[in-house]
Scaffold this motif. Structure first.
Motif, mmCIF file in Angstrom:
data_model
loop_
_atom_site.group_PDB
_atom_site.id
_atom_site.type_symbol
_atom_site.label_atom_id
_atom_site.label_comp_id
_atom_site.label_asym_id
_atom_site.label_seq_id
_atom_site.Cartn_x
_atom_site.Cartn_y
_atom_site.Cartn_z
ATOM 1 N N ALA A 93 0.895 -1.154 0.057
ATOM 2 C CA ALA A 93 -0.202 0.011 0.018
ATOM 3 C C ALA A 93 0.926 1.213 0.035
ATOM 4 C CB ALA A 93 -0.870 0.085 1.271
ATOM 5 N N VAL A 94 1.767 1.322 0.886
ATOM 6 C CA VAL A 94 2.862 2.532 1.012
ATOM 7 C C VAL A 94 3.518 2.686 -0.305
ATOM 8 C CG1 VAL A 94 4.691 1.318 1.986
ATOM 9 C CG2 VAL A 94 4.282 3.775 2.601
ATOM 10 N N GLU A 133 -1.019 4.205 -1.712
ATOM 11 C CA GLU A 133 -2.600 3.871 -1.263
ATOM 12 C C GLU A 133 -2.694 4.184 0.195
ATOM 13 O OE1 GLU A 133 -3.196 0.451 -4.661
ATOM 14 O OE2 GLU A 133 -3.120 -0.135 -2.706
ATOM 15 N N ASP A 134 -4.055 4.461 0.475
ATOM 16 C CA ASP A 134 -4.412 4.726 1.904
ATOM 17 C C ASP A 134 -4.657 3.523 2.574
ATOM 18 O OD1 ASP A 134 -5.734 6.734 3.987
ATOM 19 O OD2 ASP A 134 -7.207 5.028 3.782
ATOM 20 N N PHE A 135 -4.256 3.465 3.943
ATOM 21 C CA PHE A 135 -4.083 2.295 4.550
ATOM 22 C C PHE A 135 -4.767 2.402 5.764
ATOM 23 C CE2 PHE A 135 -2.174 -1.270 7.025
ATOM 24 C CZ PHE A 135 -2.289 -2.508 6.202
ATOM 25 N N THR A 136 -5.280 3.687 6.166
ATOM 26 C CA THR A 136 -5.874 3.811 7.624
ATOM 27 C C THR A 136 -6.982 3.091 7.999
ATOM 28 O OG1 THR A 136 -7.412 5.594 6.479
ATOM 29 C CG2 THR A 136 -5.219 6.199 7.468
ATOM 30 N N GLU A 137 -7.996 2.401 7.108
ATOM 31 C CA GLU A 137 -9.116 1.843 7.410
ATOM 32 C C GLU A 137 -8.523 0.279 7.760
ATOM 33 O OE1 GLU A 137 -12.625 0.741 8.407
ATOM 34 O OE2 GLU A 137 -12.139 2.687 7.961
ATOM 35 N N SER A 186 2.475 11.405 4.827
ATOM 36 C CA SER A 186 2.016 11.189 6.007
ATOM 37 C C SER A 186 1.433 9.847 6.340
ATOM 38 C CB SER A 186 0.854 12.184 6.354
ATOM 39 O OG SER A 186 -0.268 11.952 5.336
ATOM 40 N N TRP A 187 1.901 8.975 5.450
ATOM 41 C CA TRP A 187 1.408 7.506 5.499
ATOM 42 C C TRP A 187 1.530 6.794 6.856
ATOM 43 C CZ3 TRP A 187 2.606 2.409 6.518
ATOM 44 C CH2 TRP A 187 1.824 1.345 6.186
ATOM 45 N N ASP A 246 -0.620 8.782 9.683
ATOM 46 C CA ASP A 246 -2.048 8.337 9.656
ATOM 47 C C ASP A 246 -2.209 7.120 9.814
ATOM 48 O OD1 ASP A 246 -2.366 10.932 8.617
ATOM 49 O OD2 ASP A 246 -2.392 10.310 6.329
ATOM 50 N N CYS A 247 -1.497 5.971 9.620
ATOM 51 C CA CYS A 247 -1.884 4.812 10.043
ATOM 52 C C CYS A 247 -1.596 4.577 11.502
ATOM 53 C CB CYS A 247 -0.708 3.614 9.469
ATOM 54 S SG CYS A 247 -1.014 3.639 7.713
#
Length: 467
Positions: free
Chosen positions: A247-248, A252-256, A395-396, A399-400
């Protein structure tokens, strides 16, 4: 289970010399780069023919009587002729082992060895001699062991060896983990996962059974403990490290996913607090935790000179633990929690693995109740590592971290970023980063900048509240 094969002292000496040069080159051998002296070899056959055997190998790593001594579990298969299917697993050829020429192979790569281990688990029988032996146990209500299974050793693991056991249609595939360093006492991986599974927790693989045994400790006393653990293998799953780094890497966003991982972590902690003993976080107990953290600071600073400049600040940060007033009770935890210890299954979501704790900690210490926030700190550090796999993660990582903590807080009801919990979390994350600095300095110096930068970042003064 009768095992009539008799081993001889002369054969033991020949195998000891063979393993003395072979074992240090293996991934699971913990004392690389020093002179290795084999002090004791104990063997026991696992099957009727004596092909599958287990060696308890006591080595002194280094010169001098005060050098550390370790007992390794070394599975071998002893065959009367070469096996063309096992060429890559050949340890060596000996002219006389128990009265005949023998080709010695790395046991986990030989299906005969793994089937012998699984037979012990399924039959709940044992084998051995006066000083060394093994016993199989099936988990109550656990998974059945498939007959005639196909086996494959997983690559990449370092401290242990895991063997995937394929199954026929309708049967559950298994994975057998062979513990490589033998320590007296119950292995947390067996105890903790079994307790979670017995409580109906779907966040861990279902157990099939385990093998325990006895051997001679380095000091000559009798020792007993777990040798192997057999559990469900989640075919088609992916480990969280690969999912996160993909993802990183793709931006891609991985927060969910991180939020759900926080929830899963908290769910496991809640079950452990119910099923296994807890301990009040008294001032005396917190003082003991602080003392242990201070020992880690001293150990890390002595091992890595680059840490000397932050030693005073690190001591101050971890010593603050002894003054926390609202610490939650101590409980059983994972102990070595990071993205590589979690799988994602389409059917089950996040599933946690490998509850052994940090390999460098003594087994007895890893079995004690601890702060659950130690696991939280470990996962926060793992997000930092994942973010560091690309040049500009943005900010990956932060944010995670935020999403993971949000998910954890939603289940436990207390935010570890506030009050005394924030003091604990800060100290534990620093403690983990110091451990990583020493590990990377010894094993992967090209990665040293990741935890070293984290140590400096974690010791910066907190930003003033803009309000």
């Amino acid at each position: 289970m009768g095992v009539p094969v008799k081993t001889s002292a002369a054969s033991d000496e020949a195998i000891a010399e063979l393993l003395r040069t072979w074992a240090p080159a293996q991934r699971w051998f913990a004392h690389k780069g020093v002179a290795v002296h084999v002090e004791r070899v104990e063997r026991t056959p696992l099957d009727e023919g004596g092909v599958a055997q287990l060696v308890a190998l006591t080595v002194r790593a280094g010169d001098g009587d005060d050098a550390p001594r370790t007992v390794y579990s070394v599975p071998i298969s002893v065959r009367p002729s070469p096996d063309p299917d096992l060429v890559a697993a050949l340890v060596g050829e000996l002219p006389d082992v128990d009265g005949a020429p023998a080709w010695i192979y790395d046991g986990p790569h030989d299906p005969t060895w793994t089937r012998a281990l699984l037979t012990l688990v399924a039959s709940e029988e044992g084998a051995g001699s006066r000083t060394v032996g093994v016993n199989g146990h099936s988990a109550e209500g656990g998974l059945p062991v498939p007959a005639g299974a196909r086996t494959k050793v997983l690559t990449g693991e370092q401290s242990n060896t895991s063997i995937v056991v394929s199954a026929d249609v309708g049967e559950t595939p298994l994975i057998a983990k062979v513990f490589r360093v033998l320590s007296a006492g119950d292995n947390p991986d067996v105890v903790v996962q079994t307790a979670l599974a017995d409580a109906g927790c779907a966040r861990v693989p279902r157990p099939a059974g385990w093998v325990d045994g006895r051997w001679t400790a380095p000091d000559g006393s009798a020792a007993a403990g777990h040798l192997a653990h057999v559990t469900e293998f989640l075919a088609g799953s992916q480990d969280a490290w690969r999912v996160a780094t993909a993802a990183v890497g793709a931006g891609e966003d991985f927060t969910e996913q991180a939020r759900e991982l926080g929830r899963a972590t908290a769910e496991v902690h809640a079950v452990l607090a119910t099923e296994l003993p807890t301990e009040p976080a008294t001032p005396a107990r917190l003082a003991a935790v602080a003392d242990g953290l201070l020992e880690r600071v001293a150990w890390a600073c002595a091992a890595v000179p680059q840490l000397h400049e932050v030693a005073a600040a690190a001591r101050e940060r971890v010593d603050a633990v002894r003054h926390v007033q609202d610490a939650p009770p101590l409980q059983r935890v994972h102990g070595d929690y990071h993205l590589g210890q979690v799988l994602h299954s389409d059917a089950r979501g996040w599933v946690l693995l490998d509850f052994e704790g940090e390999p460098l900690r003594p087994l007895a210490e890893r079995s004690l109740p601890d702060l659950a926030l130690r696991d939280v700190a470990g996962m926060l550090r793992s997000f930092d590592y994942a973010a560091s796999t690309v040049a500009d993660p943005g900010s990956w990582g932060p944010d995670c971290r935020t999403a993971f903590l949000d998910g954890y807080t939603a289940v436990v009801g207390a935010d570890p970023r506030t009050g005394g919990q924030a003091v604990l979390l800060a100290a534990l994350e620093l403690d983990k980063a110091l451990y990583e600095v020493v590990y990377e300095a010894r094993n992967r110096p090209d990665w040293l900048r990741i935890p070293l930068d984290a140590v400096h970042r974690l010791l910066r003064p907190a930003s003033p509240d803009p309000s």
